[in-house]
Motif scaffolding. Structure first.
Motif, mmCIF file in Angstrom:
data_model
loop_
_atom_site.group_PDB
_atom_site.id
_atom_site.type_symbol
_atom_site.label_atom_id
_atom_site.label_comp_id
_atom_site.label_asym_id
_atom_site.label_seq_id
_atom_site.Cartn_x
_atom_site.Cartn_y
_atom_site.Cartn_z
ATOM 1 N N ALA A 11 0.620 -1.253 -0.051
ATOM 2 C CA ALA A 11 0.299 0.058 -0.401
ATOM 3 C C ALA A 11 1.134 1.201 0.128
ATOM 4 C CB ALA A 11 -0.764 -0.055 0.986
ATOM 5 N N PRO A 12 2.108 1.357 1.008
ATOM 6 C CA PRO A 12 2.574 3.338 0.755
ATOM 7 C C PRO A 12 3.474 2.848 -0.846
ATOM 8 C CG PRO A 12 3.682 1.496 2.601
ATOM 9 C CD PRO A 12 2.537 0.548 1.844
ATOM 10 N N GLY A 13 3.626 1.871 -1.109
ATOM 11 C CA GLY A 13 4.277 2.409 -2.296
ATOM 12 C C GLY A 13 3.414 2.656 -3.334
ATOM 13 N N LEU A 14 1.664 1.733 -3.446
ATOM 14 C CA LEU A 14 0.931 1.650 -4.915
ATOM 15 C C LEU A 14 0.355 3.625 -4.060
ATOM 16 C CD1 LEU A 14 -0.993 1.049 -6.671
ATOM 17 C CD2 LEU A 14 -2.475 0.175 -4.427
ATOM 18 N N ILE A 15 0.518 4.100 -2.459
ATOM 19 C CA ILE A 15 -0.041 5.658 -2.204
ATOM 20 C C ILE A 15 1.253 6.305 -3.434
ATOM 21 C CG2 ILE A 15 -0.436 6.753 -0.637
ATOM 22 C CD1 ILE A 15 -1.725 4.594 0.790
ATOM 23 N N ALA A 16 2.470 5.995 -2.938
ATOM 24 C CA ALA A 16 3.169 7.024 -3.699
ATOM 25 C C ALA A 16 3.295 7.081 -4.730
ATOM 26 C CB ALA A 16 4.878 6.698 -3.483
ATOM 27 N N TYR A 17 3.161 5.976 -5.257
ATOM 28 C CA TYR A 17 2.730 6.119 -6.848
ATOM 29 C C TYR A 17 1.601 6.951 -7.556
ATOM 30 C CZ TYR A 17 2.744 3.995 -11.931
ATOM 31 O OH TYR A 17 2.867 4.227 -13.034
ATOM 32 N N LEU A 18 0.641 6.560 -6.793
ATOM 33 C CA LEU A 18 -0.986 7.194 -7.295
ATOM 34 C C LEU A 18 -1.243 9.052 -6.628
ATOM 35 C CD1 LEU A 18 -3.672 6.447 -8.278
ATOM 36 C CD2 LEU A 18 -3.871 6.810 -5.038
ATOM 37 N N PHE A 20 2.195 10.729 -7.113
ATOM 38 C CA PHE A 20 3.358 11.103 -7.183
ATOM 39 C C PHE A 20 3.414 11.031 -8.813
ATOM 40 C CE2 PHE A 20 4.338 11.230 -3.042
ATOM 41 C CZ PHE A 20 4.584 12.610 -2.716
ATOM 42 N N VAL A 21 2.312 10.524 -9.215
ATOM 43 C CA VAL A 21 2.897 9.922 -11.112
ATOM 44 C C VAL A 21 1.789 9.758 -11.140
ATOM 45 C CG1 VAL A 21 3.526 8.438 -12.591
ATOM 46 C CG2 VAL A 21 4.606 8.313 -10.597
ATOM 47 N N LEU A 22 0.633 9.305 -10.846
ATOM 48 C CA LEU A 22 -0.430 9.164 -11.948
ATOM 49 C C LEU A 22 -1.395 10.559 -12.031
ATOM 50 C CD1 LEU A 22 -1.855 5.544 -11.220
ATOM 51 C CD2 LEU A 22 -0.180 5.988 -13.188
ATOM 52 N N VAL A 23 -1.417 11.197 -10.499
ATOM 53 C CA VAL A 23 -2.671 12.443 -9.830
ATOM 54 C C VAL A 23 -2.262 13.352 -11.076
ATOM 55 C CG1 VAL A 23 -2.933 13.928 -8.070
ATOM 56 C CG2 VAL A 23 -3.573 11.656 -7.819
ATOM 57 N N PRO A 24 -0.347 13.572 -11.099
ATOM 58 C CA PRO A 24 -0.388 14.912 -11.454
ATOM 59 C C PRO A 24 -0.629 14.560 -13.378
ATOM 60 C CG PRO A 24 1.790 13.856 -10.477
ATOM 61 C CD PRO A 24 0.191 12.811 -9.546
ATOM 62 N N ILE A 25 -0.213 12.988 -13.606
ATOM 63 C CA ILE A 25 -0.018 13.552 -15.236
ATOM 64 C C ILE A 25 -1.609 13.508 -15.453
ATOM 65 C CG2 ILE A 25 -0.189 11.171 -16.634
ATOM 66 C CD1 ILE A 25 1.593 9.898 -15.723
ATOM 67 N N ALA A 26 -2.188 12.907 -14.604
ATOM 68 C CA ALA A 26 -4.038 12.860 -14.483
ATOM 69 C C ALA A 26 -4.409 14.492 -14.931
ATOM 70 C CB ALA A 26 -4.615 12.346 -13.884
ATOM 71 N N MET A 27 -4.183 15.555 -13.902
ATOM 72 C CA MET A 27 -3.746 16.669 -13.950
ATOM 73 C C MET A 27 -3.409 17.786 -14.946
ATOM 74 S SD MET A 27 -2.525 17.292 -9.793
ATOM 75 C CE MET A 27 -2.553 19.423 -10.124
ATOM 76 N N THR A 28 -1.968 16.994 -15.220
ATOM 77 C CA THR A 28 -1.649 17.484 -16.820
ATOM 78 C C THR A 28 -2.357 17.644 -18.404
ATOM 79 O OG1 THR A 28 0.688 16.924 -16.061
ATOM 80 C CG2 THR A 28 0.141 17.539 -17.834
#
Length: 288
Positions: A11-18, A20-28
């Motif tokens: 979970a910690p790695g998945l949350i960090a990936y979500l 710092f990676v997926l959310v910024p991509i979605a915002m962009t």
């Protein structure tokens, strides 16, 4: 119990990936469909207008051309030189171990540090031109100031930094080639070139896959070297890459929506090329 293990370790790695990676991509991606500009509110939904504008924008198409040139040079040169050097270093002894460390050192250095070092070497009054003048070459090339050379100089610097990575990966591949295959080929009368072509090269297919995909990604996202060494010049965008153009458009020009469209387009291009290259090279591994 399995769920508990996941919550503890995954979970910690998945949350960090979500976050710092997926959310910024979605915002962009979301911003790329707007005209967002802090200096010119309000923000409005513009649909695909930013994307249709991209390929008529000479700054973007020029940056894309530069990016492709850099990527091709880095991918081909680092692979070829890395394989040659790995062949030379595939021996035992303290000297070869030391040389491996020397070649790998640039990989662990910051791209900014590498850029500053090479800028001191390649600028008009730098170490290289000073050495050439002392040898009698009174008008040495402007490695970074000549528009015909600057982009290739930057590509050389990126290649130099990534060369050690390729060497290490190919050395790992060479270590996995069974010695008895070479012995059997020698007994069959195969020479050094034939043994390399028919025994070594097929066994290096996974190493080629790793190096090629990593180099493609490195070439397409080149930014640090451009910013530090040439700042997109000499001239108007002579060495500007897509990543450089994204930063200039988004943060210098405040055209966040348009810059987001550039970044999204670059993400799609990198993902598509990486997937195609990976599929092709992995299929080659199975065939060999």
């Amino acid at each position: 119990m399995k769920l508990g293990h996941f919550l503890t370790f995954g979970a910690p790695g998945l949350i960090a990936y979500l976050l710092f990676v997926l959310v910024p991509i979605a915002m962009t991606i979301s911003a790329s469909f707007t005209n967002r500009n802090p200096a010119n509110p309000p923000t409005k939904w513009v649909g695909f207008r930013n994307y249709t504008r991209l390929f008529s924008d000479t700054d973007f198409t020029g940056a894309l051309k530069n990016t492709v040139i850099v990527t091709v040079i880095v991918t081909v040169a680092a692979n070829v030189l890395g394989l040659l050097i790995a062949q030379l270093l595939d021996r035992r002894g303290w000297l070869y171990n030391a040389l491996r460390s020397v070649f790998f050192t640039p990989v662990v250095l910051s791209s900014v540090v590498v850029s500053v070092i090479w800028q001191a070497v390649l600028q008009d009054d730098g170490l290289l031109n000073s050495a050439l003048k002392s040898l009698g070459w009174h008008h040495p090339p402007g490695w970074l100031s000549d528009p015909d050379l600057a982009l290739y100089s930057v590509a050389f610097i990126i290649t130099w930094q990534m060369l050690g990575f390729c060497v290490v990966v190919y050395l790992a591949g060479l270590a996995g080639v069974p010695a008895d295959l070479h012995e059997a080929a020698s007994l069959d009368g195969a020479g050094r070139i034939a043994r390399f072509r028919n025994v070594t090269w097929p066994m290096l297919a996974p190493a080629l896959t790793i190096n090629t995909v990593m180099l493609l990604i490195t070439g397409f996202k080149a930014y640090d070297q451009i910013q530090v060494i040439t700042n997109g010049g000499p001239g108007n965008g002579t060495t500007a890459t897509v990543a450089f153009q994204v930063v200039q458009t988004t943060f210098t020009g405040n055209h966040i929506g348009y810059g987001a469209a550039m970044a999204t387009t670059m993400l799609i291009i990198i993902a598509a090329i990486s997937v195609v290259a990976l599929r092709f090279l992995q299929r080659r591994e199975v065939t060999l």
